[in-house]
Scaffold this active site. Structure first.
Site, PDB file in Angstrom:
ATOM      1  N   SER A 198      48.931  34.115  52.324  1.00 38.19           N
ATOM      2  CA  SER A 198      49.183  32.849  53.006  1.00 38.19           C
ATOM      3  C   SER A 198      50.547  32.812  53.671  1.00 38.19           C
ATOM      4  CB  SER A 198      49.088  31.686  52.004  1.00 38.19           C
ATOM      5  OG  SER A 198      50.024  31.861  50.952  1.00 38.19           O
ATOM      6  N   HIS A 203      43.228  34.881  56.591  1.00 37.92           N
ATOM      7  CA  HIS A 203      43.731  33.833  55.705  1.00 37.92           C
ATOM      8  C   HIS A 203      42.802  32.628  55.636  1.00 37.92           C
ATOM      9  CE1 HIS A 203      46.785  30.436  54.857  1.00 37.92           C
ATOM     10  NE2 HIS A 203      46.299  30.907  53.726  1.00 37.92           N
ATOM     11  N   GLU A 236      42.683  31.878  59.687  1.00 37.08           N
ATOM     12  CA  GLU A 236      43.730  32.445  60.527  1.00 37.08           C
ATOM     13  C   GLU A 236      43.575  33.971  60.554  1.00 37.08           C
ATOM     14  OE1 GLU A 236      47.473  29.344  60.163  1.00 37.08           O
ATOM     15  OE2 GLU A 236      47.240  30.846  58.585  1.00 37.08           O
ATOM     16  N   ASN A 248      50.706  26.872  57.300  1.00 31.34           N
ATOM     17  CA  ASN A 248      51.646  26.821  56.184  1.00 31.34           C
ATOM     18  C   ASN A 248      53.099  26.757  56.648  1.00 31.34           C
ATOM     19  OD1 ASN A 248      49.672  26.739  54.260  1.00 31.34           O
ATOM     20  ND2 ASN A 248      49.691  28.927  53.845  1.00 31.34           N
TER      21      ASN A 248
END
Length: 694
Positions: free
Chosen positions: A452, A473, A485, A523
């Site tokens: 992540s 991800h 992702e 993130n």
């Protein structure tokens, strides 16, 4: 309201060749038991289930003609409306309708009411909800006198609040008067404002939206037999009496709370839906529909609709053609998947790969017991799907047979085309895992990481074939969150990327290309957001003020979001970002203590701050207490700066991909346009960066 002939004339003028027309096809069905002849109208736009039926100007004109033909035919004693396989309809053709401007929106609102209204009060009518039914797709069935629903129908609802609109073809009046105001609040407000939540066929039946439910194998045949029994009196449909007293008042009070908590009062459409449901208690059918016409026209003039249409275009079009993805012809076939790790995230991935790709999946871990625990989790989830009727017993057995476990990577990954790791978020551990895997797989096997936040380039740096390493991800929960992702390392080649995108498409995920940068898109932005908020709280702003500041901006209050993400995961993410960008990111001492004390949430189940968290807070010597408005501007300013830097760095191809990621990966709202449209409309983008993103 204009008369129907005038509306039809206006609609013909607004009609565009760009509309994918949903034709209404009428055929006669002789019902058993002397029940007469039913004029069955099937909605079909000529495409398969991947392109749902929608109602534009031409579609409504076609439906009007079919209903008129059925009403004019003396042999036809009843009407029925259903859809092509798996789809009734997905509502209005937003693109073509919005292009017609406020007057066109008003026309389509009135025309929909007039055409759908012919299904009520003439010949007995039946809505056969044979699959997806959203917005106008559900409303056309609601106008019918009776309804059946397929138990496996995947999505029913009124999603308009999520789009900055109101149910415009009867839903705001029909639903509360059918199932009561409280259930209407759930269907028309709470669910759509909860990231577009919908209900399945069984739940819709339990809510009272349908009078009968049948399974998919012979759904239409059973529905026709049931309709015959209704017409001959063998079946009497009984519906509960609606409480129009205190229960209605309580529902409206709850609706106001939902709107405040989810939108901060910033969504005109959500507030208008509350008004429409409140008015439906005493309004006649005609008055209720007229109020919807007024409301829909008013909403068509708001900036929220423009933002919603932008968001809708992202998830409907851009998501299907990922920007920057290599030619799909370069993708290699994936016939077997290996997963390193057998924890919760790995097990969720295993089930998804098995269900969506139908390929064998092997979970590996340090020992057989741990590997088997992952397999047992998958089998347990399959049993739950079987119990809910979402898979057949044959399908359940097939899924279970596809997922196996082993502690021996050499045996487990023999013949694997795609191996993904889901182990501890530590670079040395991941490097070691990939070094071991590379020894036992073919030179063309894709090595994917679910990291992540860590660098894909560094992770691949010591491998013989770094070009076949790619970030893959997922977001938690894996089965629910749409975003995936796809992260390109410095040496990731096009064949690897193309295979990753093709695999993501097979998994039915929204895939976005991301360059290798700490924490990628979602993130990184959540890290900046939560860091700015935490910094203010550590400086003296109360947690309660901080959480109240972002209603209508973030998908949920920031400290509730921390609990959902997991304090330990959030801490690791911010530590990664502080290491990369120490001048902009922040690690909260309070968050460190919360993780050390193994506290999983800042809130108790009753939504009050956990006293253990309060006890860990250290009062600053010179507290700085920000207002909600000051904190909101501070956090959004940080996000505006970060988005600009990410675009300059090439982390994402364009602002549209930032928004698509934040909508599908973090739950940012449609009616704000994700993130960058919000930063533009609030003036913060121009204030921070000197120009708008759009």
């Amino acid at each position: 309201m204009s008369d129907l002939s005038t509306l039809l004339e206006k609609a013909a003028g607004y009609a565009s060749d760009a509309e994918v027309v949903t034709e209404a096809k009428l055929r006669k069905v002789t019902l058993p038991g002397d029940a007469g002849v039913l004029g069955l109208i099937t909605l079909d736009n000529g495409h398969d289930h991947t392109r749902p039926n929608t109602f534009g100007f031409k579609g409504l004109i076609s439906l009007n003609a079919a209903i008129d033909a059925a009403l004019a035919d003396d042999e036809v004693t009843a009407l029925g409306v259903t859809g092509k396989p798996f789809i009734l309809a997905a509502g209005a053709d937003l693109t073509s309708v919005a292009a017609s401007g406020p007057e066109g929106v008003r026309t389509v609102a009135e025309l929909g009411h007039a055409v759908f209204g012919k299904l009520h009060g003439t010949k007995p009518s039946f809505g056969f909800i044979n699959g997806l039914a959203l917005g106008g797709g559900l409303e056309v069935a609601l106008h019918c006198d009776y309804r059946t629903v397929m138990d496996s129908a995947p999505a029913l609802g009124l999603p308009e609040a999520m789009l900055g609109l109101v149910p415009g073809w009867g839903g705001a009046w029909l639903v509360p008067n059918l199932v009561g105001a409280d259930k209407a609040v759930t269907i028309a407000l709470e669910n759509p404002l909860n990231n577009g939540k919908t209900v399945g066929g069984k739940a819709a039946f339990e809510l009272g939206l349908a009078d009968a439910m049948f399974n998919g194998a012979d759904y239409l045949e059973q529905s026709l037999l049931w309709a015959a029994d209704v017409l001959t009196g063998k079946v009497t449909v009984e519906r509960p009496e609606i409480d129009r007293g205190e229960a209605w008042d309580a529902a409206i009070q709850r609706a106001e709370g939902v709107v405040l908590s989810r939108t901060g009062g910033a969504s005109p459409a959500a507030k208008k839906i509350v008004e429409l449901i409140a008015g439906a208690r005493t309004a006649t059918r005609e008055e209720g529909f007229a109020a919807e016409d007024e409301a829909l026209e008013a909403m068509s003039k708001t900036p929220e609709l423009l933002a919603s249409l932008y968001s809708f275009d992202l998830v409907q079009k851009r998501a299907k053609r990922p920007a920057g993805a290599p030619d799909k012809s370069l993708a290699r076939k994936v016939t077997k998947v290996g997963i390193v790790g057998a924890g919760l995230m790995a097990s969720q991935m295993a089930l998804l790969f098995a269900r969506r790709l139908g390929t064998p999946v092997v979970l590996t871990d340090l020992d057989e017991e741990r590997a088997q625990k992952g397999v047992d989790y998958v089998h347990g989830e399959v049993d739950k799907l079987l119990a809910k009727g979402r898979v057949t017993s044959d399908k359940a057995n097939r899924l279970k047979s596809l997922v196996t476990g082993s502690a021996d990577k050499a045996t487990a990954f023999a013949g694997a085309d795609f191996v993904i790791e889901a182990v501890f978020e530590e670079m040395s551990v991941k490097k070691s895992v990939f070094a071991d895997v590379e020894k036992v797989v073919s030179s063309e096997c894709i090595l994917a990481t679910n990291t992540s936040s860590l660098s894909i380039t560094e992770m691949a740096s010591e491998l013989e074939h770094p070009e076949r390493v790619v970030g893959f991800h997922f977001f938690n929960p894996v089965a629910v969150m749409p975003l995936l992702e796809i992260v390109k390392g410095e040496k990731t080649d096009d064949a690897t990327l193309a295979t990753a995108f093709a695999t993501g498409k097979g998994l039915k995920k929204t895939t976005i290309l991301v360059s290798d940068s700490p924490s990628f898109i979602v993130n990184r932005l959540l890290g900046r957001f939560l860091g700015e908020v935490a910094k203010a709280v550590d400086a003296g702003t109360p947690i309660e003020t901080a959480d109240a500041a972002f209603a209508g901006v973030a998908p949920m209050p920031p400290f509730m979001l921390l609990g959902l993400v997991g304090p330990a995961i959030a801490l690791h993410n911010n530590e990664t970002l502080v290491k990369a960008f120490p001048d902009r990111f922040y690690v909260s001492p309070l968050l460190v203590k919360v993780v050390e004390e193994k506290i999983s949430s800042f809130y108790l189940p009753d939504l009050t701050i956990d006293p253990k968290v309060k006890a860990l807070q250290v009062a600053p010597a010179e507290p700085v207490v920000l207002t909600a408005e000051e904190l909101r501007e501070k956090a959004l300013s940080g996000l505006a700066e970060e988005v600009k830097l990410m675009l300059d760095e090439g982390v994402a191809v364009a602002a549209e991909d930032i928004d698509l990621a934040m909508i599908t990966g973090a739950g940012f709202s449609f009616w704000n346009g994700g993130l960058t449209m919000l930063l533009d409309s609030s003036g913060i983008a121009e204030k921070v960066n000197g120009k708008r993103f759009h």
